[in-house]
Design a protein around this motif. Sequence first.
Motif, PDB file in Angstrom:
ATOM      1  N   ALA A   1      38.491  32.855  30.409  1.00 44.26           N
ATOM      2  CA  ALA A   1      37.226  33.296  29.828  1.00 44.26           C
ATOM      3  C   ALA A   1      37.358  33.562  28.335  1.00 44.26           C
ATOM      4  CB  ALA A   1      36.727  34.547  30.546  1.00 44.26           C
ATOM      5  N   ASP A   2      38.477  34.179  27.930  1.00 47.23           N
ATOM      6  CA  ASP A   2      38.703  34.434  26.503  1.00 47.23           C
ATOM      7  C   ASP A   2      38.817  33.121  25.733  1.00 47.23           C
ATOM      8  OD1 ASP A   2      38.563  37.193  26.377  1.00 47.23           O
ATOM      9  OD2 ASP A   2      40.688  37.484  26.800  1.00 47.23           O
ATOM     10  N   LYS A   3      39.556  32.175  26.286  1.00 47.21           N
ATOM     11  CA  LYS A   3      39.695  30.874  25.645  1.00 47.21           C
ATOM     12  C   LYS A   3      38.332  30.206  25.491  1.00 47.21           C
ATOM     13  CE  LYS A   3      41.235  27.202  28.034  1.00 47.21           C
ATOM     14  NZ  LYS A   3      42.189  26.249  28.650  1.00 47.21           N
ATOM     15  N   ALA A   4      37.557  30.204  26.557  1.00 51.01           N
ATOM     16  CA  ALA A   4      36.269  29.526  26.528  1.00 51.01           C
ATOM     17  C   ALA A   4      35.291  30.191  25.564  1.00 51.01           C
ATOM     18  CB  ALA A   4      35.672  29.475  27.934  1.00 51.01           C
ATOM     19  N   SER A   5      35.296  31.514  25.498  1.00 51.21           N
ATOM     20  CA  SER A   5      34.341  32.196  24.626  1.00 51.21           C
ATOM     21  C   SER A   5      34.607  31.853  23.163  1.00 51.21           C
ATOM     22  CB  SER A   5      34.375  33.705  24.857  1.00 51.21           C
ATOM     23  OG  SER A   5      35.648  34.245  24.582  1.00 51.21           O
TER      24      SER A   5
ATOM     25  N   SER B   1      43.475  42.997  42.155  1.00 55.35           N
ATOM     26  CA  SER B   1      43.878  44.102  41.287  1.00 55.35           C
ATOM     27  C   SER B   1      44.504  43.613  39.985  1.00 55.35           C
ATOM     28  CB  SER B   1      44.868  45.022  42.018  1.00 55.35           C
ATOM     29  OG  SER B   1      46.036  44.296  42.404  1.00 55.35           O
ATOM     30  N   ARG B   2      45.315  42.563  40.059  1.00 59.19           N
ATOM     31  CA  ARG B   2      45.949  42.037  38.844  1.00 59.19           C
ATOM     32  C   ARG B   2      44.891  41.505  37.887  1.00 59.19           C
ATOM     33  NH1 ARG B   2      50.768  37.448  38.698  1.00 59.19           N
ATOM     34  NH2 ARG B   2      51.031  37.409  36.427  1.00 59.19           N
ATOM     35  N   SER B   3      43.893  40.817  38.426  1.00 59.77           N
ATOM     36  CA  SER B   3      42.816  40.284  37.598  1.00 59.77           C
ATOM     37  C   SER B   3      42.010  41.410  36.956  1.00 59.77           C
ATOM     38  CB  SER B   3      41.904  39.384  38.439  1.00 59.77           C
ATOM     39  OG  SER B   3      40.890  38.800  37.647  1.00 59.77           O
ATOM     40  N   GLU B   4      41.751  42.457  37.730  1.00 57.74           N
ATOM     41  CA  GLU B   4      40.991  43.582  37.187  1.00 57.74           C
ATOM     42  C   GLU B   4      41.776  44.289  36.077  1.00 57.74           C
ATOM     43  OE1 GLU B   4      37.995  43.919  37.782  1.00 57.74           O
ATOM     44  OE2 GLU B   4      37.624  43.017  39.743  1.00 57.74           O
ATOM     45  N   ARG B   5      43.077  44.415  36.258  1.00 59.18           N
ATOM     46  CA  ARG B   5      43.887  45.060  35.220  1.00 59.18           C
ATOM     47  C   ARG B   5      43.934  44.241  33.939  1.00 59.18           C
ATOM     48  NH1 ARG B   5      47.297  46.416  39.665  1.00 59.18           N
ATOM     49  NH2 ARG B   5      48.637  44.614  39.222  1.00 59.18           N
ATOM     50  N   SER B   6      43.741  42.936  34.064  1.00 56.94           N
ATOM     51  CA  SER B   6      43.749  42.076  32.883  1.00 56.94           C
ATOM     52  C   SER B   6      42.421  42.104  32.135  1.00 56.94           C
ATOM     53  CB  SER B   6      44.062  40.626  33.288  1.00 56.94           C
ATOM     54  OG  SER B   6      42.965  40.042  33.979  1.00 56.94           O
ATOM     55  N   GLY B   7      41.422  42.814  32.694  1.00 58.32           N
ATOM     56  CA  GLY B   7      40.124  42.917  32.024  1.00 58.32           C
ATOM     57  C   GLY B   7      39.223  41.728  32.269  1.00 58.32           C
ATOM     58  N   VAL B   8      39.243  41.195  33.488  1.00 57.05           N
ATOM     59  CA  VAL B   8      38.477  39.985  33.770  1.00 57.05           C
ATOM     60  C   VAL B   8      36.977  40.188  33.567  1.00 57.05           C
ATOM     61  CG1 VAL B   8      38.271  40.437  36.262  1.00 57.05           C
ATOM     62  CG2 VAL B   8      38.193  38.074  35.415  1.00 57.05           C
TER      63      VAL B   8
ATOM     64  N   GLY C   1      34.909  38.028  31.062  1.00 50.95           N
ATOM     65  CA  GLY C   1      33.785  37.266  31.588  1.00 50.95           C
ATOM     66  C   GLY C   1      32.495  37.597  30.867  1.00 50.95           C
ATOM     67  N   ALA C   2      32.286  38.883  30.571  1.00 48.66           N
ATOM     68  CA  ALA C   2      31.091  39.279  29.829  1.00 48.66           C
ATOM     69  C   ALA C   2      31.098  38.676  28.433  1.00 48.66           C
ATOM     70  CB  ALA C   2      31.013  40.805  29.748  1.00 48.66           C
ATOM     71  N   ARG C   3      32.279  38.590  27.842  1.00 49.22           N
ATOM     72  CA  ARG C   3      32.393  37.985  26.506  1.00 49.22           C
ATOM     73  C   ARG C   3      32.028  36.502  26.559  1.00 49.22           C
ATOM     74  NH1 ARG C   3      37.320  36.268  23.219  1.00 49.22           N
ATOM     75  NH2 ARG C   3      36.669  36.471  21.059  1.00 49.22           N
ATOM     76  N   MET C   4      32.491  35.813  27.586  1.00 48.88           N
ATOM     77  CA  MET C   4      32.165  34.396  27.718  1.00 48.88           C
ATOM     78  C   MET C   4      30.675  34.207  27.957  1.00 48.88           C
ATOM     79  SD  MET C   4      33.749  31.595  30.379  1.00 48.88           S
ATOM     80  CE  MET C   4      33.030  29.932  30.477  1.00 48.88           C
ATOM     81  N   PHE C   5      30.097  35.059  28.794  1.00 49.01           N
ATOM     82  CA  PHE C   5      28.660  34.957  29.056  1.00 49.01           C
ATOM     83  C   PHE C   5      27.860  35.200  27.779  1.00 49.01           C
ATOM     84  CE2 PHE C   5      24.617  37.059  30.216  1.00 49.01           C
ATOM     85  CZ  PHE C   5      24.007  35.966  30.824  1.00 49.01           C
TER      86      PHE C   5
END
Length: 502
Positions: free
Chosen positions: A335-339, A365-372, A376-380
């Motif tokens: 998501a960060d890359k795409a944004s 849990s790992r995804s949530e800790r990474s700030g997904v 995702g909100a940034r990409m949106f």
Amino acid sequence: MSTGRTGREAWQDTLDDLEQRRRRTRAMGGDERLAKHHGKGKLDARARIDRLVDEGTFREIGTLVGGEIAADGIVVGSGAINGTPVMVGAEDFTTLAGSIGPGGNSKRYRIAELALRDRIPLVMLLEGAGFRPTGGHYGRTPTDLLSQARCSGKVPTVAAILGPSAGHGALVAPVCDFRIMSNQGAIFTAGPPVVKESTGEEITKEELGGPGVALASGVVHNLGEDDETVIDDVKRYLSYFPPSAWSYPQQLTPDETCAPRPTPELLDIVSRDNKRVYDIRKVLDVVFDRPDWFEVQPKFGRAIVCALAHLGGHPVAVVANQPQVLAGSIDADAADKASHFIMVADSFHLPIVFLADNPGMLPGSRSERSGVLRAGARMFAAQTAATTLKLQVTLRKAYGFGSMVMAILGFDNQSATYAFPGATMGAMSAAALSRATHAEDDLSAVLRDAELQASYRSAENLGFDELIDPRETRDALLAGLQRGLFSRQAAAEPVSRTVILP
């Protein structure tokens, strides 16, 4: 005292002095240091510029800056790449390790200032040790990063890291739109000696900021084998962009590759079974003009493929889910890359093609800790704020927020939205919903049937502009693009951003 010479003869001593000073500057760090540099398989700063710009077009600025310190450790000037003017700076590692002195700092500021003023790209070829430890103070001397930051979103900026790049000089790269590194490159806040002194940690420059680290962190986008490969990729990247945000990308001279054509190959590539993986790159090979499209950041956030391609000869940016990685689920890195990619494409008016095939944002849990969710909100935010042409195709599935970041919403300023028949969508997959609600077998079957009919129900309510046969994919996208390009009935201007990215 008069020498008695007139005309051209009277100029000779002055011109000889100028030429002597120029020769001293062009000698850079001297024969011994140049030989050592070349012995590592590297081009020197001036050879790098010669590789980058069209033959005979480079005009140097500040040749005599630095006096006895050749060019003060950085060669700068203007040139042309495939006929388009550019400003370029190349740090000279053979001269005081390419470190930044007061004169070099002013030269760096100047070329960024001229790039913005003249509305042309800025390319920085980096291999330097950061600010020179002179013991002096630069006071109110303008820093190059100020003028470079002003270029952001106005002119394309590119950094190539071709050796160790440290300190202030290393900050040039992350401020640029596109960063590429050679196998001999390294980038870090401070080099191994400073790290050892500050923290006691003993570490090599490769372990600190070599290609493996820089690619994994996302600081660098792409990797090239050597100087020549990296510089050629810089030229290739810029070929997709206009000179500035005050102009539109140029269409290629039409040939047979630009013409409409069916894409029956997609029936074999995109399995009708949602659980079967495939390589989205094969879809790009078929849909776009030629399979020589340029991927940005292939080793980072691999669940999304970001690429520059041509459609009907027009440069476009592509954001596509990759079913081969995490089944296409979107993680924080993707998501960060795409944004970032979306914002760069939007800034320079490249139409964006979204190819959606994902089961949603990556859970766990790992995804949530990474700030997904933040990513995702940034990409949106990036995609919904994009003002350029947006074309979207849902290939097989698009669930939850993962569908929204991939521009599935039909009334979110898209120029065209399409879906393959039978594409599944919803808040989550029927299987996941059944497990989450502990549904009985008969209810699970109902949910699955509803999911399979989702594309038709959506089409009945104009959720998409059209359901298309996969064999029509290229032609549908091309028609949407050609229609959308007619909106360009006024001069291009830089994008005015009001959204605050999460």
